[in-house]
Write a protein that holds these residues in place. Sequence first.
Motif, mmCIF file in Angstrom:
data_model
loop_
_atom_site.group_PDB
_atom_site.id
_atom_site.type_symbol
_atom_site.label_atom_id
_atom_site.label_comp_id
_atom_site.label_asym_id
_atom_site.label_seq_id
_atom_site.Cartn_x
_atom_site.Cartn_y
_atom_site.Cartn_z
ATOM 1 N N TYR A 72 0.844 -1.201 0.000
ATOM 2 C CA TYR A 72 0.000 0.000 0.000
ATOM 3 C C TYR A 72 0.878 1.249 0.000
ATOM 4 N N CYS A 93 -6.755 0.486 -0.075
ATOM 5 C CA CYS A 93 -6.054 -0.662 0.519
ATOM 6 C C CYS A 93 -6.763 -1.989 0.267
ATOM 7 N N TRP A 144 -6.760 2.913 6.167
ATOM 8 C CA TRP A 144 -6.501 1.498 6.454
ATOM 9 C C TRP A 144 -7.618 0.983 7.353
#
Length: 168
Positions: free
Chosen positions: A33, A60, A81
Amino acid sequence: CGLATSSRKHAIKLWNGVLPKYLEPVDAAKYLYGAENAAHFGNMKGALNDWERVSYSAGCQDHCGLFFPGINKLDFDGRNWPSTVTHLNDTSDPVQSELFKWLESVLYIVKVPFIARPEGYNSQKINKVTDESIPIQQRRNMVRDLSIASDTVWKGLISQNASLLGRG
Protein backbone atom coordinates in the motif's frame (compact mmCIF):
# COMPACT_ATOMS: atom_id res chain seq x y z
CA CYS A 1 -14.67 -4.28 -9.67
CA GLY A 2 -11.03 -4.45 -10.63
CA LEU A 3 -8.39 -7.14 -10.69
CA ALA A 4 -5.76 -5.33 -8.57
CA THR A 5 -3.64 -5.01 -11.71
CA SER A 6 -1.72 -1.91 -10.65
CA SER A 7 -1.19 -3.35 -7.16
CA ARG A 8 0.11 -6.61 -8.59
CA LYS A 9 2.50 -4.67 -10.85
CA HIS A 10 3.82 -2.74 -7.85
CA ALA A 11 4.28 -6.00 -5.91
CA ILE A 12 6.32 -7.45 -8.77
CA LYS A 13 8.58 -4.37 -8.76
CA LEU A 14 8.84 -4.26 -4.97
CA TRP A 15 9.70 -7.93 -4.43
CA ASN A 16 11.17 -8.95 -7.79
CA GLY A 17 8.19 -11.14 -8.62
CA VAL A 18 8.45 -13.23 -5.43
CA LEU A 19 6.03 -12.65 -2.58
CA PRO A 20 7.78 -12.04 0.75
CA LYS A 21 7.41 -15.11 2.95
CA TYR A 22 9.28 -13.36 5.78
CA LEU A 23 6.45 -10.84 6.32
CA GLU A 24 3.10 -11.37 7.97
CA PRO A 25 0.26 -10.80 5.46
CA VAL A 26 -0.84 -7.54 7.10
CA ASP A 27 2.74 -6.18 6.99
CA ALA A 28 3.18 -7.17 3.34
CA ALA A 29 -0.14 -5.52 2.47
CA LYS A 30 0.90 -2.33 4.29
CA TYR A 31 4.28 -2.22 2.54
CA LEU A 32 2.60 -2.67 -0.83
CA TYR A 33 0.00 0.00 0.00
CA GLY A 34 2.81 2.40 0.90
CA ALA A 35 4.84 1.58 -2.21
CA GLU A 36 1.90 2.04 -4.55
CA ASN A 37 0.89 5.30 -2.89
CA ALA A 38 4.38 6.76 -2.37
CA ALA A 39 3.93 9.34 -5.13
CA HIS A 40 0.55 10.36 -3.76
CA PHE A 41 1.48 10.77 -0.11
CA GLY A 42 5.14 11.58 -0.70
CA ASN A 43 4.37 14.70 -2.74
CA MET A 44 1.45 15.88 -0.63
CA LYS A 45 1.21 19.61 -0.03
CA GLY A 46 -1.61 21.28 1.84
CA ALA A 47 -4.56 19.66 3.56
CA LEU A 48 -5.29 15.97 2.92
CA ASN A 49 -8.82 16.84 1.76
CA ASP A 50 -7.36 19.12 -0.94
CA TRP A 51 -4.76 16.57 -1.99
CA GLU A 52 -7.28 13.73 -2.29
CA ARG A 53 -9.07 15.73 -5.00
CA VAL A 54 -6.02 16.19 -7.23
CA SER A 55 -3.97 13.03 -6.81
CA TYR A 56 -4.85 9.36 -7.29
CA SER A 57 -4.29 7.04 -4.37
CA ALA A 58 -4.94 3.31 -4.46
CA GLY A 59 -7.33 2.01 -1.85
CA CYS A 60 -6.05 -0.66 0.52
CA GLN A 61 -8.73 -3.19 -0.46
CA ASP A 62 -6.59 -4.55 -3.31
CA HIS A 63 -3.54 -4.86 -1.08
CA CYS A 64 -5.50 -6.67 1.63
CA GLY A 65 -7.14 -8.89 -0.99
CA LEU A 66 -3.79 -9.92 -2.41
CA PHE A 67 -2.31 -10.93 0.95
CA PHE A 68 -5.19 -11.98 3.23
CA PRO A 69 -6.25 -15.54 2.38
CA GLY A 70 -9.87 -16.64 2.50
CA ILE A 71 -12.81 -14.31 3.10
CA ASN A 72 -12.13 -11.02 4.85
CA LYS A 73 -14.35 -8.24 6.15
CA LEU A 74 -12.63 -4.86 6.29
CA ASP A 75 -14.14 -2.28 8.65
CA PHE A 76 -13.15 1.37 8.30
CA ASP A 77 -13.47 4.31 10.67
CA GLY A 78 -12.67 7.10 8.23
CA ARG A 79 -8.99 6.37 7.70
CA ASN A 80 -7.18 4.84 4.73
CA TRP A 81 -6.50 1.50 6.45
CA PRO A 82 -9.16 -0.78 8.03
CA SER A 83 -9.68 -0.34 11.76
CA THR A 84 -10.55 -4.06 12.08
CA VAL A 85 -10.36 -7.08 9.80
CA THR A 86 -12.37 -10.25 10.26
CA HIS A 87 -10.61 -13.22 8.65
CA LEU A 88 -12.32 -16.44 7.64
CA ASN A 89 -9.54 -18.67 6.32
CA ASP A 90 -9.42 -21.83 8.43
CA THR A 91 -10.37 -24.81 6.28
CA SER A 92 -9.90 -27.12 9.30
CA ASP A 93 -12.73 -25.31 11.12
CA PRO A 94 -15.94 -27.20 10.17
CA VAL A 95 -18.09 -24.04 10.26
CA GLN A 96 -15.74 -22.09 8.00
CA SER A 97 -15.19 -25.08 5.74
CA GLU A 98 -18.94 -25.43 5.25
CA LEU A 99 -19.22 -21.71 4.54
CA PHE A 100 -16.50 -21.94 1.86
CA LYS A 101 -18.28 -24.89 0.19
CA TRP A 102 -21.59 -23.01 0.26
CA LEU A 103 -20.06 -19.86 -1.23
CA GLU A 104 -18.43 -21.86 -4.02
CA SER A 105 -21.84 -23.35 -4.80
CA VAL A 106 -23.60 -19.98 -5.18
CA LEU A 107 -20.93 -17.87 -6.91
CA TYR A 108 -20.48 -18.05 -10.65
CA ILE A 109 -17.61 -16.59 -12.61
CA VAL A 110 -18.78 -14.92 -15.81
CA LYS A 111 -16.19 -14.46 -18.51
CA VAL A 112 -16.10 -10.90 -19.79
CA PRO A 113 -13.65 -9.43 -22.27
CA PHE A 114 -10.72 -7.69 -20.60
CA ILE A 115 -10.28 -4.07 -21.56
CA ALA A 116 -7.30 -2.23 -20.11
CA ARG A 117 -7.91 1.16 -18.54
CA PRO A 118 -6.84 4.03 -20.77
CA GLU A 119 -3.50 5.74 -20.10
CA GLY A 120 -3.88 8.29 -17.29
CA TYR A 121 -7.13 6.76 -16.02
CA ASN A 122 -8.07 7.91 -12.52
CA SER A 123 -10.94 6.09 -10.83
CA GLN A 124 -11.17 8.97 -8.35
CA LYS A 125 -11.69 11.69 -10.98
CA ILE A 126 -15.43 11.45 -10.44
CA ASN A 127 -15.91 10.82 -6.74
CA LYS A 128 -19.33 11.87 -5.56
CA VAL A 129 -18.38 11.26 -1.93
CA THR A 130 -15.75 14.01 -2.04
CA ASP A 131 -17.55 16.29 -4.53
CA GLU A 132 -18.34 19.44 -2.55
CA SER A 133 -21.01 20.48 -5.06
CA ILE A 134 -23.13 17.62 -3.66
CA PRO A 135 -24.74 18.52 -0.31
CA ILE A 136 -22.95 16.97 2.68
CA GLN A 137 -26.05 15.09 3.85
CA GLN A 138 -26.43 13.47 0.45
CA ARG A 139 -22.75 12.40 0.54
CA ARG A 140 -23.20 11.02 4.07
CA ASN A 141 -26.23 9.08 2.85
CA MET A 142 -24.13 7.56 0.04
CA VAL A 143 -21.51 6.39 2.53
CA ARG A 144 -24.23 5.05 4.84
CA ASP A 145 -25.86 3.17 1.95
CA LEU A 146 -22.52 1.59 0.99
CA SER A 147 -21.97 0.57 4.60
CA ILE A 148 -25.45 -0.98 4.81
CA ALA A 149 -24.83 -2.88 1.54
CA SER A 150 -21.53 -4.20 2.90
CA ASP A 151 -23.17 -5.34 6.13
CA THR A 152 -25.96 -7.01 4.13
CA VAL A 153 -23.41 -8.96 2.07
CA TRP A 154 -21.61 -10.07 5.23
CA LYS A 155 -24.86 -11.15 6.93
CA GLY A 156 -25.86 -13.08 3.80
CA LEU A 157 -22.48 -14.76 3.74
CA ILE A 158 -22.44 -15.72 7.41
CA SER A 159 -26.06 -16.96 7.32
CA GLN A 160 -25.46 -18.71 3.97
CA ASN A 161 -28.40 -16.83 2.50
CA ALA A 162 -27.81 -16.31 -1.22
CA SER A 163 -30.73 -13.88 -1.55
CA LEU A 164 -29.39 -11.65 1.22
CA LEU A 165 -25.85 -11.95 -0.16
CA GLY A 166 -27.09 -10.80 -3.57
CA ARG A 167 -29.17 -7.98 -2.16
CA GLY A 168 -26.07 -6.34 -0.72
